[in-house]
Design a protein around this motif. Structure first.
Motif, PDB file in Angstrom:
ATOM      1  N   UNK A 253      34.168 -28.343 -36.966  1.00  0.00           N
ATOM      2  CA  UNK A 253      32.818 -28.798 -37.264  1.00  0.00           C
ATOM      3  C   UNK A 253      32.795 -29.483 -38.630  1.00  0.00           C
ATOM      4  N   UNK A 254      32.033 -30.578 -38.780  1.00  0.00           N
ATOM      5  CA  UNK A 254      31.995 -31.287 -40.065  1.00  0.00           C
ATOM      6  C   UNK A 254      31.620 -30.403 -41.249  1.00  0.00           C
ATOM      7  N   UNK A 255      30.638 -29.544 -41.081  1.00  0.00           N
ATOM      8  CA  UNK A 255      30.199 -28.705 -42.203  1.00  0.00           C
ATOM      9  C   UNK A 255      31.313 -27.756 -42.644  1.00  0.00           C
ATOM     10  N   UNK A 256      31.991 -27.157 -41.672  1.00  0.00           N
ATOM     11  CA  UNK A 256      33.100 -26.243 -42.001  1.00  0.00           C
ATOM     12  C   UNK A 256      34.243 -26.991 -42.683  1.00  0.00           C
ATOM     13  N   UNK A 257      34.540 -28.194 -42.196  1.00  0.00           N
ATOM     14  CA  UNK A 257      35.614 -28.974 -42.805  1.00  0.00           C
ATOM     15  C   UNK A 257      35.255 -29.418 -44.219  1.00  0.00           C
ATOM     16  N   UNK A 258      33.986 -29.751 -44.436  1.00  0.00           N
ATOM     17  CA  UNK A 258      33.567 -30.111 -45.796  1.00  0.00           C
ATOM     18  C   UNK A 258      33.768 -28.940 -46.754  1.00  0.00           C
ATOM     19  N   UNK A 259      33.545 -27.724 -46.255  1.00  0.00           N
ATOM     20  CA  UNK A 259      33.687 -26.541 -47.107  1.00  0.00           C
ATOM     21  C   UNK A 259      35.148 -26.171 -47.328  1.00  0.00           C
ATOM     22  N   UNK A 260      35.939 -26.229 -46.265  1.00  0.00           N
ATOM     23  CA  UNK A 260      37.297 -25.676 -46.324  1.00  0.00           C
ATOM     24  C   UNK A 260      38.404 -26.723 -46.389  1.00  0.00           C
ATOM     25  N   UNK A 261      38.061 -27.984 -46.190  1.00  0.00           N
ATOM     26  CA  UNK A 261      39.091 -29.011 -46.181  1.00  0.00           C
ATOM     27  C   UNK A 261      38.751 -30.160 -47.100  1.00  0.00           C
ATOM     28  N   UNK A 262      39.343 -31.292 -46.790  1.00  0.00           N
ATOM     29  CA  UNK A 262      39.084 -32.532 -47.516  1.00  0.00           C
ATOM     30  C   UNK A 262      38.388 -33.442 -46.516  1.00  0.00           C
ATOM     31  N   UNK A 263      37.051 -33.366 -46.495  1.00  0.00           N
ATOM     32  CA  UNK A 263      36.301 -33.986 -45.414  1.00  0.00           C
ATOM     33  C   UNK A 263      35.025 -34.627 -45.931  1.00  0.00           C
ATOM     34  N   UNK A 268      32.930 -38.742 -50.886  1.00  0.00           N
ATOM     35  CA  UNK A 268      32.962 -37.285 -50.956  1.00  0.00           C
ATOM     36  C   UNK A 268      34.397 -36.775 -51.132  1.00  0.00           C
ATOM     37  N   UNK A 269      35.308 -37.382 -50.397  1.00  0.00           N
ATOM     38  CA  UNK A 269      36.704 -36.947 -50.439  1.00  0.00           C
ATOM     39  C   UNK A 269      37.317 -37.237 -51.806  1.00  0.00           C
ATOM     40  N   UNK A 270      37.017 -38.378 -52.385  1.00  0.00           N
ATOM     41  CA  UNK A 270      37.510 -38.696 -53.728  1.00  0.00           C
ATOM     42  C   UNK A 270      36.985 -37.668 -54.730  1.00  0.00           C
ATOM     43  N   UNK A 271      35.708 -37.332 -54.646  1.00  0.00           N
ATOM     44  CA  UNK A 271      35.121 -36.364 -55.576  1.00  0.00           C
ATOM     45  C   UNK A 271      35.816 -35.009 -55.481  1.00  0.00           C
ATOM     46  N   UNK A 272      36.062 -34.555 -54.251  1.00  0.00           N
ATOM     47  CA  UNK A 272      36.712 -33.257 -54.094  1.00  0.00           C
ATOM     48  C   UNK A 272      38.167 -33.313 -54.533  1.00  0.00           C
ATOM     49  N   UNK A 273      38.859 -34.410 -54.232  1.00  0.00           N
ATOM     50  CA  UNK A 273      40.255 -34.543 -54.663  1.00  0.00           C
ATOM     51  C   UNK A 273      40.347 -34.501 -56.183  1.00  0.00           C
ATOM     52  N   UNK A 274      39.415 -35.147 -56.856  1.00  0.00           N
ATOM     53  CA  UNK A 274      39.418 -35.138 -58.323  1.00  0.00           C
ATOM     54  C   UNK A 274      39.142 -33.742 -58.867  1.00  0.00           C
TER      55      UNK A 274
END
Length: 308
Positions: A253-263, A268-274
Motif C-alpha cells: 500500500x502507498x501509505x505503508x511504503x511511504x512510512x517504511x520504504x523510499x516511496x 518526496x523520495x529525495x527528501x527522505x533520502x537526504x
C-alpha cells in the motif's frame, strides 16, 4: 549519496530478468547491481524458481562491463568458507575487479529445510559466521607463495595455498549488516568495509550506526574507513496514480511504503533520502521488486539521482 539497485530473485526471476535490470542500471549510471542470496520465495511461489547468487553473478560479470556487483547478503550457512573464497575470487576475476561480498549469518529456516541445508541455532550460526569472515578474508590476504591455516571450532584449514587471488586487493569489499547490538557491531568493526542496515527507520539507523562507530573506536579503527548504507524498498511515481500502480504490483500500500520504504513522488523520495544522508548513510540500496518495470529505474535516474 550513491544509489544502488538491489533485487530479490527468489520472489520470481530468471537470469534474463536479472540481466535486463543489471544492464539498465549500468546504462543509467547506478553505482551497483546487488541481489539477495535466498532459495525460497517469501509470500510467493517464486516461479520459475530460485537462481544461485554466485552462479548468477558469474554470468553478470561477463554480461556487464562497468557496474559493480554483489550480494545482500550471502548466507554463511550455504557454503564452506574455503569454497566461498574461491567462488568470489573467481567471479571478481571474471568481472575485472567489480565484485563485493555481503556476508551474513543466515536467518531463513524454511529455505534450509526445503533444500537440506543444516540450520544450527543462533549462537552456532554466529560462531560459524565469525569463522567464515576470518577464513575468507584471511585466504584473500595471504601473500602469494605463503599458506593459510585456521584452527577453529567449526572449520579447520591446514596449509591452504590460498588461491586464487581476487583482482581487488587485499580483497573484494566485505559488507556486514544487521540490527544486533553486540556481536554484529564488533564483527563489522573487525571485518567490514561497509556496514548496511536493511529496512529500518531513521532512529534505528542513527542508533545502530552509533554502535558500530563505538565498536570501531574500541579497536582503534577510524570509523571514517567504514562505508555506511541502508537498504529500502523503492516505489516512486510521477503522481498518485503511478505510485498506487507500482505499489499494487508488489502487493503493498502507498501509505505503508511511504512510512517504511523510499516511496512517493521524486520530491518526496529525495527528501527522505537526504534525511538518511543526515543520519550517516552514504549509499542507499533501492530494493526493486517488480523487475519488469524498467521505467521505474529510469524515473529514479532522471528525477532522484541528480538531486542527491
Amino acid at each position: 549519496m550513491e544509489l544502488r539497485i538491489f533485487t530479490e530473485p527468489q520472489q520470481g526471476a530468471t537470469y534474463d530478468d536479472l540481466l535486463a535490470v543489471a544492464l539498465e542500471a549500468e546504462k543509467l549510471g547506478f553505482g551497483a547491481f546487488f541481489r539477495s542470496d535466498h532459495y525460497v520465495g517469501m509470500g510467493t511461489e517464486g516461479l520459475p524458481g530460485p537462481t544461485d547468487a554466485w552462479t548468477t553473478l558469474a554470468g553478470l560479470a561477463r554480461d556487464t562491463s562497468t557496474i559493480r556487483l554483489g550480494t545482500l547478503m550471502t548466507s554463511a550457512t550455504f557454503r564452506h568458507p574455503g569454497v566461498l573464497a574461491i567462488q568470489v575470487a573467481g567471479v571478481d576475476q571474471m568481472s575485472g575487479g567489480r565484485i563485493e561480498l555481503g556476508l551474513g549469518a543466515g536467518w531463513f529456516e524454511a529455505e534450509h529445510t526445503a533444500y537440506g541445508i543444516p540450520f544450527p541455532d543462533t549462537r552456532e550460526r554466529f560462531d560459524r559466521y565469525e569463522e567464515q569472515l576470518a577464513i575468507v578474508t584471511g585466504l584473500w590476504r595471504t601473500p602469494l607463495g605463503e599458506t593459510f591455516t585456521h584452527q577453529g571450532a567449526h572449520y579447520t584449514l591446514t596449509d591452504s595455498p590460498a588461491l586464487p587471488k581476487p583482482v581487488q586487493q587485499p580483497g573484494p569489499p566485505v559488507l556486514i549488516g544487521g540490527r544486533g547490538k553486540k556481536r554484529t557491531p564488533a564483527l563489522a568493526a573487525r571485518y567490514a568495509d561497509e556496514f548496511n542496515l536493511p529496512f529500518v527507520d531513521l532512529t534505528e539507523t542513527r542508533e545502530q550506526f552509533g554502535r558500530v562507530r563505538q565498536a570501531c573506536e574500541a579497536i582503534e579503527r577510524d570509523p571514517a574507513t567504514m562505508t555506511w548504507s541502508n537498504a529500502l524498498v523503492l516505489c516512486v511515481g510521477e503522481d498518485e496514480a503511478e505510485i498506487s500502480r507500482r505499489a499494487a504490483a508488489i502487493g503493498r500500500e502507498p501509505a505503508e511504503l511511504r512510512e517504511n520504504g523510499l516511496a512517493g513522488t521524486p520530491e518526496e523520495v529525495v527528501e527522505k533520502a537526504l534525511a538518511f544522508a543526515e543520519a550517516g548513510a552514504q549509499r542507499l540500496y533501492l530494493q526493486v521488486l517488480d523487475l519488469s518495470d524498467l521505467d521505474h529505474l529510469r524515473l529514479v535516474a532522471e528525477r532522484v539521482a541528480p538531486a542527491l
